[in-house]
Write a protein that holds these residues in place. Structure first.
Motif, PDB file in Angstrom:
ATOM      1  N   TRP A  57       0.930  -1.043   0.135  1.00  0.00           N
ATOM      2  CA  TRP A  57       0.256   0.222  -0.222  1.00  0.00           C
ATOM      3  C   TRP A  57       1.317   1.423   0.188  1.00  0.00           C
ATOM      4  N   GLU A  58       0.599   2.259  -1.029  1.00  0.00           N
ATOM      5  CA  GLU A  58       0.824   3.156  -0.975  1.00  0.00           C
ATOM      6  C   GLU A  58       0.667   4.593  -0.636  1.00  0.00           C
ATOM      7  N   PHE A  59       0.970   4.730   1.310  1.00  0.00           N
ATOM      8  CA  PHE A  59       0.439   5.733   1.228  1.00  0.00           C
ATOM      9  C   PHE A  59       0.274   7.524   0.967  1.00  0.00           C
ATOM     10  N   MET A  60      -0.947   7.919   0.562  1.00  0.00           N
ATOM     11  CA  MET A  60      -1.370   9.387  -0.537  1.00  0.00           C
ATOM     12  C   MET A  60      -1.856  10.257   0.374  1.00  0.00           C
ATOM     13  N   GLY A  61      -1.652  10.417   1.730  1.00  0.00           N
ATOM     14  CA  GLY A  61      -1.978  11.874   2.536  1.00  0.00           C
ATOM     15  C   GLY A  61      -3.746  12.201   2.588  1.00  0.00           C
ATOM     16  N   ILE A  62      -3.331  13.703   3.316  1.00  0.00           N
ATOM     17  CA  ILE A  62      -4.658  13.280   3.694  1.00  0.00           C
ATOM     18  C   ILE A  62      -6.209  13.477   2.550  1.00  0.00           C
ATOM     19  N   LEU A  63      -7.338  13.434   2.896  1.00  0.00           N
ATOM     20  CA  LEU A  63      -8.947  13.405   2.329  1.00  0.00           C
ATOM     21  C   LEU A  63      -9.055  14.085   3.284  1.00  0.00           C
ATOM     22  N   ASN A  64      -9.532  14.112   3.986  1.00  0.00           N
ATOM     23  CA  ASN A  64     -10.618  14.854   4.754  1.00  0.00           C
ATOM     24  C   ASN A  64     -10.288  15.754   5.664  1.00  0.00           C
TER      25      ASN A  64
END
Length: 294
Positions: A223-230
């Protein structure tokens, strides 16, 4: 009930949304916060269900499931996930166990998305003693289930650590060993969905919780962490995302403390549109008071 704007349900406090699209309607299942004003602890005994064809006008379907419908449960109606497979509907729940210390995952089943759900196993699907030794009594929280394109189903869940396992074909047993997913600052509130060959694992990030997400080409990672969504949802310490496609658009369900006397223990479900970038990553969701319209 017609509730334009956010929150989308206003006559009760609702939390931990999970949504199911079936026969051109969206079915929203939520937790039910009942803590009296001034009580800063969770009081959650049952779950609620609402349906809509336009995300504005909602019909309530009462009495579908409560924590004590699981004879082995000691109460505590925490976050859930409802999913359809082979024209049957499975409601995966997190509750307190009577005899095994801590929280546990159960599953109820119905032949209708608004029918009475019944415990299909007569016992918990996942208990704390099935995991490596932990001092966290809430390790089994917030189940999220996906039925993949090949018909195989997987369940993700956790508090402080994200776990996942394959489910058996009948959806009521584990078909693999329990695995872990390492995610930065994973708190709880896992939500798994798939779009155009990409798997997305969203979750409560830190405390108070933002929502972050990771992406993978395989259900098993990496899994690649993509950052903040909300971002943090105002006066509410927690959040629990749910992402669904409905009538050609993508929607992000979440909760905040937006109703009168609301807060971390009297929450309210909201929905806003979600958009994808050209590289398949998700754009940061902007929480609005206006909500959505169709």
């Amino acid at each position: 009930m017609n509730y334009p704007g956010n929150p989308i349900i206003r006559h009760k406090y609702t939390a931990d949304p999970t949504a199911l699209v079936y026969n051109d309607k969206i079915y929203l299942y939520t937790g039910h916060d009942e803590a009296p004003v001034g009580t800063e602890e969770y009081v959650m005994n049952d779950w609620l269900c609402f349906s809509s064809a336009d995300l504005v006008t909602w019909e309530e379907h009462p009495g579908l499931l409560q924590a004590t419908d699981f004879a082995w449960a000691a109460g505590g109606a925490y976050a859930t996930n409802v999913i359809e497979k082979d024209s049957m509907f499975y409601w995966f729940t997190a509750v307190n166990h009577q005899t095994v210390s801590g929280t546990a995952i159960g599953v109820a089943r119905s032949s209708s998305p608004t029918g009475k759900f019944e415990d299909v196993i007569g016992a918990a699907l996942i208990t704390r003693d099935m995991l490596p030794a932990t001092g966290n009594p809430k390790i089994n929280l917030d189940p999220s289930v996906i039925v993949d394109d090949d018909g195989c189903a997987y369940i993700f869940w956790g508090n402080g650590q994200c776990h996942y396992a394959k489910l058996t074909d009948n959806m009521v047993g584990l078909g693999s060993r329990i695995n872990t997913v390492d995610l930065p600052d994973f708190e709880e509130g896992a939500h798994i969905h798939k779009r155009n060959g990409w798997y997305y694992l969203s979750y409560g990030y830190g405390m108070p919780e933002k929502v972050a997400y990771a992406m993978s080409r395989s259900i098993h990672g990496p899994w690649e962490f993509m950052g903040i969504l909300n971002e943090i949802a105002g006066n509410c310490e927690t959040n629990r995302p749910c992402i669904v496609d409905f009538r050609g658009k993508s929607y992000f369900f979440y909760h905040n403390g937006g109703l009168k006397n609301g807060g971390s223990h009297r929450r309210s479900v909201c929905v806003d549109e979600l958009y994808y970038n050209t590289d398949a990553s998700m754009k940061r969701v902007v929480m609005t008071s206006e909500g959505v319209s169709m």
